[in-house]
Design a protein around this motif. Structure first.
Motif, PDB file in Angstrom:
ATOM      1  N   TYR A   1       0.588  -1.238  -0.319  1.00  0.00           N
ATOM      2  CA  TYR A   1      -0.054  -0.248   0.029  1.00  0.00           C
ATOM      3  C   TYR A   1       0.902   1.400  -0.003  1.00  0.00           C
ATOM      4  CZ  TYR A   1      -4.423  -2.766   0.901  1.00  0.00           C
ATOM      5  OH  TYR A   1      -5.259  -3.024   0.659  1.00  0.00           O
ATOM      6  N   SER A   2       0.918   2.237  -1.340  1.00  0.00           N
ATOM      7  CA  SER A   2       2.016   2.633  -1.436  1.00  0.00           C
ATOM      8  C   SER A   2       1.456   4.255  -0.325  1.00  0.00           C
ATOM      9  CB  SER A   2       1.757   3.755  -2.486  1.00  0.00           C
ATOM     10  OG  SER A   2       0.867   3.788  -3.135  1.00  0.00           O
ATOM     11  N   GLN A   3       0.778   3.967  -0.174  1.00  0.00           N
ATOM     12  CA  GLN A   3       0.261   5.420   1.255  1.00  0.00           C
ATOM     13  C   GLN A   3       0.771   5.410   2.630  1.00  0.00           C
ATOM     14  OE1 GLN A   3      -0.541   8.476  -0.987  1.00  0.00           O
ATOM     15  NE2 GLN A   3       0.514   6.665  -2.155  1.00  0.00           N
ATOM     16  N   THR A   4       0.231   4.750   3.034  1.00  0.00           N
ATOM     17  CA  THR A   4       1.050   3.785   4.050  1.00  0.00           C
ATOM     18  C   THR A   4       1.982   2.929   4.889  1.00  0.00           C
ATOM     19  OG1 THR A   4      -0.984   1.700   3.940  1.00  0.00           O
ATOM     20  CG2 THR A   4      -2.199   3.802   4.609  1.00  0.00           C
ATOM     21  N   GLY A   5       1.844   2.289   3.383  1.00  0.00           N
ATOM     22  CA  GLY A   5       3.610   1.212   3.293  1.00  0.00           C
ATOM     23  C   GLY A   5       2.901   0.035   4.408  1.00  0.00           C
ATOM     24  N   GLU A   6       1.762  -0.101   4.444  1.00  0.00           N
ATOM     25  CA  GLU A   6       1.604  -1.726   4.509  1.00  0.00           C
ATOM     26  C   GLU A   6       1.915  -2.426   3.802  1.00  0.00           C
ATOM     27  OE1 GLU A   6      -2.785  -3.795   5.557  1.00  0.00           O
ATOM     28  OE2 GLU A   6      -2.612  -1.343   5.061  1.00  0.00           O
ATOM     29  N   GLU A   7       2.736  -3.582   4.099  1.00  0.00           N
ATOM     30  CA  GLU A   7       2.480  -4.637   3.317  1.00  0.00           C
ATOM     31  C   GLU A   7       2.024  -6.248   3.755  1.00  0.00           C
ATOM     32  OE1 GLU A   7       7.155  -4.349   2.263  1.00  0.00           O
ATOM     33  OE2 GLU A   7       6.894  -5.028   4.285  1.00  0.00           O
TER      34      GLU A   7
ATOM     35  N   LEU B   1      11.743   1.626  -1.514  1.00  0.00           N
ATOM     36  CA  LEU B   1       9.995   2.032  -2.028  1.00  0.00           C
ATOM     37  C   LEU B   1      10.015   3.116  -0.530  1.00  0.00           C
ATOM     38  CD1 LEU B   1       8.309  -1.656  -1.535  1.00  0.00           C
ATOM     39  CD2 LEU B   1       8.652  -0.370  -4.397  1.00  0.00           C
ATOM     40  N   VAL B   2       8.984   3.592  -1.501  1.00  0.00           N
ATOM     41  CA  VAL B   2       9.491   5.225  -0.592  1.00  0.00           C
ATOM     42  C   VAL B   2       7.263   5.420  -0.254  1.00  0.00           C
ATOM     43  CG1 VAL B   2       9.157   8.057  -0.903  1.00  0.00           C
ATOM     44  CG2 VAL B   2      11.277   6.287  -1.699  1.00  0.00           C
ATOM     45  N   ILE B   3       7.644   5.389   0.858  1.00  0.00           N
ATOM     46  CA  ILE B   3       5.766   5.730   2.014  1.00  0.00           C
ATOM     47  C   ILE B   3       5.453   7.218   1.005  1.00  0.00           C
ATOM     48  CG2 ILE B   3       3.835   5.413   3.413  1.00  0.00           C
ATOM     49  CD1 ILE B   3       6.646   3.508   4.061  1.00  0.00           C
ATOM     50  N   GLY B   4       4.341   7.686   0.488  1.00  0.00           N
ATOM     51  CA  GLY B   4       3.604   8.797   0.903  1.00  0.00           C
ATOM     52  C   GLY B   4       3.407   9.659  -0.822  1.00  0.00           C
TER      53      GLY B   4
END
Length: 476
Positions: A407-413, A462-465
């Motif tokens: 999840y690119s906006q929260t960083g959840e994997e 990977l960059v979040i947000g």
């Protein structure tokens, strides 16, 4: 349509006799996916044969012009095929031919065509939609809103109120049969028979709803990671995309969804009989698939766009009664295929050169009898999928056996073993014995995203947000 809604796959409720027969005497692709599982970007993959980073639609955004110079129907038309679409296109402008000689259009309810308060709207639905014009000729004053169901109402269902022959599913097949009558008999034909259902509204004819409404319908699968409570009551919203829905409402919605699929199945059987009557059954290659699935309450989620199996995993069946492609009848293919593979497959079947812009691959070598198959190169090792959708924007990788989601906006994997856990119940992202696999798939995603304009990757991580976009700049 979800991938698992076929009785030949052992679904405990749904009945699909005609699709089962197409699969039994044809080839079933058991790991077919929609890389961007909503209507607009999925159809771009079908039309262009390209992955989402090339056709430019990585999320859902309407009213972006479709100016692709090379399309599947266009290439077939140039090569002498009589090309026709009946039903849903979901392109812009709505009446764009996209290479077809003719389109008899029913897109379902498109908000930008219906909203009368927008000064920028150039075309209203009743001016562009052929089904609605026809329906009002049969039932004066009729409209798509008459049942009170929203086009994305995933949890509210009721039976179709008019005669069955007036239903959009029947209309699509009636118009397709009429094309067999009106086509140029000196040319081969390409027909895209494009159903709106089982997409909402959930409005099957009463006879089909009766098949399921009193059936013991299994509950959706709920992951250990899924929401446990719904304190804000999202499940009571009739157009929800998530939430804990009242049990009675959800059961009826699932019954109606299955009923719409059986309705489509019977109408496909009607069309196959018409092919026999016109002497074209053994001269026609039939492909059945969907642009995306429907979560239908899995993990307390609804609609599509997310990377879970109910949303992104789709049916994909090919039937070749004339034996032109030397397919292994009754077989199932395990390799991962995607909607972009449709264009090169059909062009290859028609002996037409595949344009350089096409990035999909012909699936026929996967489906031929083993002793005849001689692959020129290895098949893809994985599929990269994604969907821009605000806080729920996702990037994902699957090889059909494993799936990694970011999840690119929260960083959840999330990480799932699809062989042992096809319902994606157990998120293994912190499992100590899975860390090597997780690191590997994370590195694959980094390679896929390293040059993206959104800036999803910096310094190999990977960059979040980073702000997601639905349409990449080269298309905008």
């Amino acid at each position: 349509m979800r991938y698992d809604c076929l009785s030949i796959l052992g679904h405990p409720v749904v009945e699909t006799p005609n699709l089962d027969e197409l699969a039994r005497t044809g080839v079933r692709f058991d790991h077919a996916y929609s890389a961007t599982p909503t209507c607009v970007p999925a159809r771009a993959a079908i039309f262009t044969g390209q992955k989402q980073t090339s056709h430019g639609r990585v999320g859902y955004q309407e009213r972006v012009p479709w100016n692709y110079p090379t399309t599947l129907p266009g290439e077939l038309a140039k090569s002498g095929y009589h090309t026709q679409c009946v039903g849903k296109m979901h392109v812009y402008p709505a009446r764009s031919l996209m290479g077809f000689h003719n389109v008899i259009l029913h897109d379902g309810y498109l908000h930008y065509n219906r909203y009368k308060h927008s000064n920028t709207v150039q075309e209203h639905y009743d001016e562009v939609d052929d089904y609605l014009t026809w329906l009002r000729g049969q039932v004066p004053g009729a409209d798509l809103l008459d049942l009170g169901l929203d086009c994305n109402a995933s949890t509210v269902a009721r039976p179709w109120a008019l005669s069955e022959h007036l239903h959009p599913t029947n209309w699509t097949v009636s118009q397709s049969i009429d094309f067999l009558r009106r086509r140029d008999p000196s040319k081969p034909f390409f027909l895209w028979m494009s159903f709106v259902r089982p997409h909402s509204p959930l409005d099957p004819p009463q006879a089909y709803l009766d098949l399921y409404k009193d059936t013991d319908i299994p509950d959706p699968v709920i992951g250990e990671w899924a929401m446990k409570e719904d304190p804000e009551g999202h499940g009571f919203n009739p157009v929800t995309s998530k939430g804990i829905v009242p049990k009675r409402r959800l059961k009826l919605a699932k019954a109606a969804y299955y009923a719409l699929i059986t309705h489509i199945d019977h109408q496909i059987g009607r069309f196959l009989q018409a092919l026999d009557e016109y002497g074209e059954r053994n001269n026609t290659i039939i492909m059945f698939t969907s642009d995306h699935g429907e979560l239908l309450g899995d993990h307390h989620l609804f609609r599509k766009s997310l990377p879970y199996e109910g949303s992104a995993h789709i049916p994909f069946i090919v039937n070749d009664p004339g034996g032109y492609l030397n397919l292994a009848q009754g077989s199932a293919v395990s390799e991962v295929v995607e909607l972009r593979d449709i264009m090169p497959s059909l062009l290859t079947a028609a002996s037409i050169d595949i344009p350089a812009s096409v990035e999909g691959e012909s699936v026929w070598e996967l489906a031929r009898a083993e002793e005849e198959a001689s692959r020129n190169k290895p098949w893809r090792e994985y599929l990269h999928g994604e969907h821009a959708q605000g806080i729920a924007s996702t990037q994902w990788i699957t090889n059909g056996a494993e799936k990694y989601i970011w999840y690119s906006q929260t960083g959840e994997e999330q990480f799932f073993n699809l062989v042992q856990d096809p319902g994606e119940i157990h998120n293994l992202i912190h499992h100590p014995q899975k860390q090597d696999r997780i690191r590997y798939w994370r590195s694959v995603l980094v390679q896929e995203l390293k040059d993206r304009e959104e800036g999803y990757v910096q310094d190999g991580r990977l960059v979040i947000g980073r702000e997601p976009v639905a349409v990449l700049s080269h298309l905008r």
